[in-house]
Design a protein around this motif. Structure first.
Motif, PDB file in Angstrom:
ATOM      1  N   ARG A 202       0.837  -1.209   0.000  1.00 13.73           N
ATOM      2  CA  ARG A 202       0.000   0.000   0.000  1.00 13.73           C
ATOM      3  C   ARG A 202       0.866   1.251   0.000  1.00 13.73           C
ATOM      4  NH1 ARG A 202      -5.110   1.325   0.767  1.00 13.73           N
ATOM      5  NH2 ARG A 202      -5.659  -0.866   1.059  1.00 13.73           N
ATOM      6  N   ALA A 203       1.940   1.250   0.778  1.00  9.68           N
ATOM      7  CA  ALA A 203       2.776   2.450   0.902  1.00  9.68           C
ATOM      8  C   ALA A 203       3.559   2.745  -0.371  1.00  9.68           C
ATOM      9  CB  ALA A 203       3.738   2.294   2.077  1.00  9.68           C
ATOM     10  N   PHE A 204       4.080   1.697  -1.032  1.00 11.12           N
ATOM     11  CA  PHE A 204       4.967   1.907  -2.175  1.00 11.12           C
ATOM     12  C   PHE A 204       4.265   1.819  -3.524  1.00 11.12           C
ATOM     13  CE2 PHE A 204       7.999   0.700   1.115  1.00 11.12           C
ATOM     14  CZ  PHE A 204       8.988   1.643   0.942  1.00 11.12           C
ATOM     15  N   VAL A 205       3.161   1.051  -3.608  1.00 12.91           N
ATOM     16  CA  VAL A 205       2.543   0.795  -4.908  1.00 12.91           C
ATOM     17  C   VAL A 205       1.194   1.489  -5.067  1.00 12.91           C
ATOM     18  CG1 VAL A 205       1.721  -0.990  -6.492  1.00 12.91           C
ATOM     19  CG2 VAL A 205       3.744  -1.413  -5.088  1.00 12.91           C
ATOM     20  N   GLU A 206       0.303   1.344  -4.085  1.00 15.49           N
ATOM     21  CA  GLU A 206      -1.057   1.871  -4.241  1.00 15.49           C
ATOM     22  C   GLU A 206      -1.131   3.375  -3.951  1.00 15.49           C
ATOM     23  OE1 GLU A 206      -3.914  -0.364  -2.065  1.00 15.49           O
ATOM     24  OE2 GLU A 206      -3.930  -2.012  -3.492  1.00 15.49           O
ATOM     25  N   THR A 207      -0.813   3.761  -2.713  1.00  8.42           N
ATOM     26  CA  THR A 207      -0.950   5.175  -2.347  1.00  8.42           C
ATOM     27  C   THR A 207       0.297   5.982  -2.676  1.00  8.42           C
ATOM     28  OG1 THR A 207      -0.168   4.733  -0.105  1.00  8.42           O
ATOM     29  CG2 THR A 207      -2.530   4.567  -0.478  1.00  8.42           C
ATOM     30  N   ARG A 208       1.439   5.298  -2.798  1.00  5.07           N
ATOM     31  CA  ARG A 208       2.723   5.955  -3.113  1.00  5.07           C
ATOM     32  C   ARG A 208       3.011   7.097  -2.128  1.00  5.07           C
ATOM     33  NH1 ARG A 208       4.742   4.344  -8.013  1.00  5.07           N
ATOM     34  NH2 ARG A 208       3.294   3.210  -9.373  1.00  5.07           N
ATOM     35  N   ILE A 209       2.774   6.827  -0.828  1.00  4.44           N
ATOM     36  CA  ILE A 209       3.047   7.869   0.164  1.00  4.44           C
ATOM     37  C   ILE A 209       4.539   7.974   0.471  1.00  4.44           C
ATOM     38  CG2 ILE A 209       0.764   7.679   1.230  1.00  4.44           C
ATOM     39  CD1 ILE A 209       2.004   5.990   3.421  1.00  4.44           C
ATOM     40  N   VAL A 210       5.316   6.995   0.026  1.00  6.00           N
ATOM     41  CA  VAL A 210       6.765   7.053   0.178  1.00  6.00           C
ATOM     42  C   VAL A 210       7.359   7.356  -1.191  1.00  6.00           C
ATOM     43  CG1 VAL A 210       8.842   5.811   0.810  1.00  6.00           C
ATOM     44  CG2 VAL A 210       6.734   5.436   2.098  1.00  6.00           C
ATOM     45  N   ALA A 211       7.978   8.517  -1.343  1.00  6.96           N
ATOM     46  CA  ALA A 211       8.556   8.936  -2.619  1.00  6.96           C
ATOM     47  C   ALA A 211       9.843   9.705  -2.353  1.00  6.96           C
ATOM     48  CB  ALA A 211       7.568   9.802  -3.389  1.00  6.96           C
ATOM     49  N   PRO A 212      10.804   9.675  -3.285  1.00  9.13           N
ATOM     50  CA  PRO A 212      12.093  10.359  -3.076  1.00  9.13           C
ATOM     51  C   PRO A 212      11.941  11.846  -2.774  1.00  9.13           C
ATOM     52  CG  PRO A 212      12.216   8.892  -4.958  1.00  9.13           C
ATOM     53  CD  PRO A 212      10.779   8.922  -4.544  1.00  9.13           C
ATOM     54  N   GLU A 213      10.931  12.495  -3.361  1.00  8.31           N
ATOM     55  CA  GLU A 213      10.793  13.938  -3.148  1.00  8.31           C
ATOM     56  C   GLU A 213      10.277  14.302  -1.761  1.00  8.31           C
ATOM     57  OE1 GLU A 213       7.257  12.421  -5.635  1.00  8.31           O
ATOM     58  OE2 GLU A 213       9.438  12.175  -5.587  1.00  8.31           O
ATOM     59  N   ASN A 214       9.972  13.310  -0.937  1.00  7.14           N
ATOM     60  CA  ASN A 214       9.473  13.608   0.407  1.00  7.14           C
ATOM     61  C   ASN A 214      10.539  14.194   1.320  1.00  7.14           C
ATOM     62  OD1 ASN A 214       7.041  12.625  -0.383  1.00  7.14           O
ATOM     63  ND2 ASN A 214       7.061  10.795   0.894  1.00  7.14           N
ATOM     64  N   GLY A 215      11.811  13.946   1.037  1.00  4.82           N
ATOM     65  CA  GLY A 215      12.862  14.472   1.891  1.00  4.82           C
ATOM     66  C   GLY A 215      14.122  13.626   1.837  1.00  4.82           C
ATOM     67  N   PRO A 216      15.151  14.000   2.582  1.00  2.00           N
ATOM     68  CA  PRO A 216      16.444  13.298   2.539  1.00  2.00           C
ATOM     69  C   PRO A 216      16.336  11.818   2.900  1.00  2.00           C
ATOM     70  CG  PRO A 216      16.642  15.394   3.691  1.00  2.00           C
ATOM     71  CD  PRO A 216      15.184  15.164   3.469  1.00  2.00           C
ATOM     72  N   ALA A 217      15.546  11.479   3.929  1.00  2.87           N
ATOM     73  CA  ALA A 217      15.432  10.084   4.344  1.00  2.87           C
ATOM     74  C   ALA A 217      14.762   9.251   3.258  1.00  2.87           C
ATOM     75  CB  ALA A 217      14.647   9.982   5.647  1.00  2.87           C
ATOM     76  N   SER A 218      13.743   9.814   2.625  1.00  7.29           N
ATOM     77  CA  SER A 218      13.057   9.088   1.549  1.00  7.29           C
ATOM     78  C   SER A 218      13.978   8.896   0.352  1.00  7.29           C
ATOM     79  CB  SER A 218      11.795   9.840   1.123  1.00  7.29           C
ATOM     80  OG  SER A 218      10.862   9.880   2.180  1.00  7.29           O
ATOM     81  N   ARG A 219      14.806   9.907   0.036  1.00  8.04           N
ATOM     82  CA  ARG A 219      15.756   9.763  -1.072  1.00  8.04           C
ATOM     83  C   ARG A 219      16.801   8.690  -0.764  1.00  8.04           C
ATOM     84  NH1 ARG A 219      14.866  15.367  -1.447  1.00  8.04           N
ATOM     85  NH2 ARG A 219      16.592  15.867  -0.031  1.00  8.04           N
ATOM     86  N   GLN A 220      17.212   8.622   0.509  1.00 11.02           N
ATOM     87  CA  GLN A 220      18.175   7.595   0.909  1.00 11.02           C
ATOM     88  C   GLN A 220      17.563   6.205   0.770  1.00 11.02           C
ATOM     89  OE1 GLN A 220      19.537   8.028   4.932  1.00 11.02           O
ATOM     90  NE2 GLN A 220      21.108   6.431   4.742  1.00 11.02           N
ATOM     91  N   LEU A 221      16.295   6.072   1.157  1.00 10.35           N
ATOM     92  CA  LEU A 221      15.609   4.794   1.017  1.00 10.35           C
ATOM     93  C   LEU A 221      15.454   4.428  -0.454  1.00 10.35           C
ATOM     94  CD1 LEU A 221      14.004   2.384   2.143  1.00 10.35           C
ATOM     95  CD2 LEU A 221      11.970   3.845   2.162  1.00 10.35           C
ATOM     96  N   ALA A 222      15.094   5.393  -1.291  1.00 10.92           N
ATOM     97  CA  ALA A 222      14.932   5.128  -2.721  1.00 10.92           C
ATOM     98  C   ALA A 222      16.245   4.667  -3.339  1.00 10.92           C
ATOM     99  CB  ALA A 222      14.413   6.377  -3.425  1.00 10.92           C
ATOM    100  N   GLU A 223      17.338   5.282  -2.939  1.00 18.03           N
ATOM    101  CA  GLU A 223      18.640   4.879  -3.469  1.00 18.03           C
ATOM    102  C   GLU A 223      18.997   3.459  -3.023  1.00 18.03           C
ATOM    103  OE1 GLU A 223      22.185   4.613  -5.342  1.00 18.03           O
ATOM    104  OE2 GLU A 223      20.553   6.041  -5.660  1.00 18.03           O
ATOM    105  N   ALA A 224      18.653   3.116  -1.775  1.00 17.13           N
ATOM    106  CA  ALA A 224      18.916   1.758  -1.293  1.00 17.13           C
ATOM    107  C   ALA A 224      18.095   0.738  -2.075  1.00 17.13           C
ATOM    108  CB  ALA A 224      18.606   1.669   0.201  1.00 17.13           C
TER     109      ALA A 224
END
Length: 235
Positions: A202-224
């Motif tokens: 739900r977080a990554f595919v349906e609602t996409r509430i986690v995205a790189p543009e959310n902030g530094p931590a989200s960009r770090q997660l996206a890179e991982a």
């Protein structure tokens, strides 16, 4: 329905696409329904589920006949006419297959209570093992190994032997399946907790509430995810 068909599809592959599905689902319903769909499409699947529906009614009748034919006929008639029970056998899910295995198990338990023999309790244990492979509730039915203590009036030592006769088949079935999951999916367990991966879906595919543009931590997660997850098949 989707996860059942995914399981059936991946079960025959050397490397499954979804390890979460393979360790969540139990094998009997997806393989029964999926094989029927492969061989004859929806028509054959409907026939197979219809046979399971009729068999389940038959097992309930045989179990209830211990209290008389009228009660057995009444139980069979009520189940036949109850819409929700019939619905389970008209859709791609595990409910109908489990309901049929449960009815068979209940019949075997009734026979074991009537006969009080070692062979009868072994049969009930085998039925419990099969039922456990239809729904991930196997450990609960291990507790039913105490049934001989209350279903028979035999000496204590004999009842303990009957308990072992019931429990051993369940332990062997669940142990073998746990070993299979451990070797194939690196998860030594009967099944994983229900839908443990859905919050991420739900977080990554349906609602996409986690995205790189959310902030530094989200960009770090996206890179991982990009460098360490997507680079390794299957994701």
């Amino acid at each position: 329905a989707q996860s059942m068909l995914m399981y059936h599809h991946d079960f025959w592959k050397a490397v499954p696409e979804s390890y979460a599905t393979m360790t969540y689902r139990m094998p009997i319903p997806p393989l029964v329904v999926g094989t029927a769909l492969d061989l004859g499409g929806p028509t054959l699947a409907e026939v197979v589920l219809g046979i399971l529906f009729s068999a389940s009614i038959g097992f309930w009748f045989l179990f209830a006949r211990r209290w008389g034919v009228r009660i057995a006929l009444g139980a069979a008639a009520l189940l036949t006419l109850y819409p929700a029970y019939g619905w389970m056998f008209h859709s791609v899910n595990s409910d109908g297959v489990f309901a049929a295995t449960f009815a068979a198990w209940l019949y075997m338990v009734g026979r074991a209570a009537d006969e009080g023999t070692l062979k009868a309790f072994v049969r009930a244990g085998v039925a419990a093992g099969v039922m456990s492979m239809a729904r991930h509730a196997g450990p609960v039915f291990l507790l039913m190994g105490l049934l001989p203590m209350v279903l028979t009036q035999q000496p204590l030592r004999r009842r303990l032997v009957l308990c072992g006769a019931y429990i051993l088949p369940v332990v062997l079935v669940l142990g073998a399946w746990s070993l299979h999951n451990g070797i194939r999916y690196k998860a030594f367990a009967v099944s994983r907790p229900s839908y443990a991966f859905f919050p991420y879906w739900r977080a990554f595919v349906e609602t996409r509430i986690v995205a790189p543009e959310n902030g530094p931590a989200s960009r770090q997660l996206a890179e991982a995810v990009r460098s360490e997850l997507l680079a390794n098949e299957p994701y």
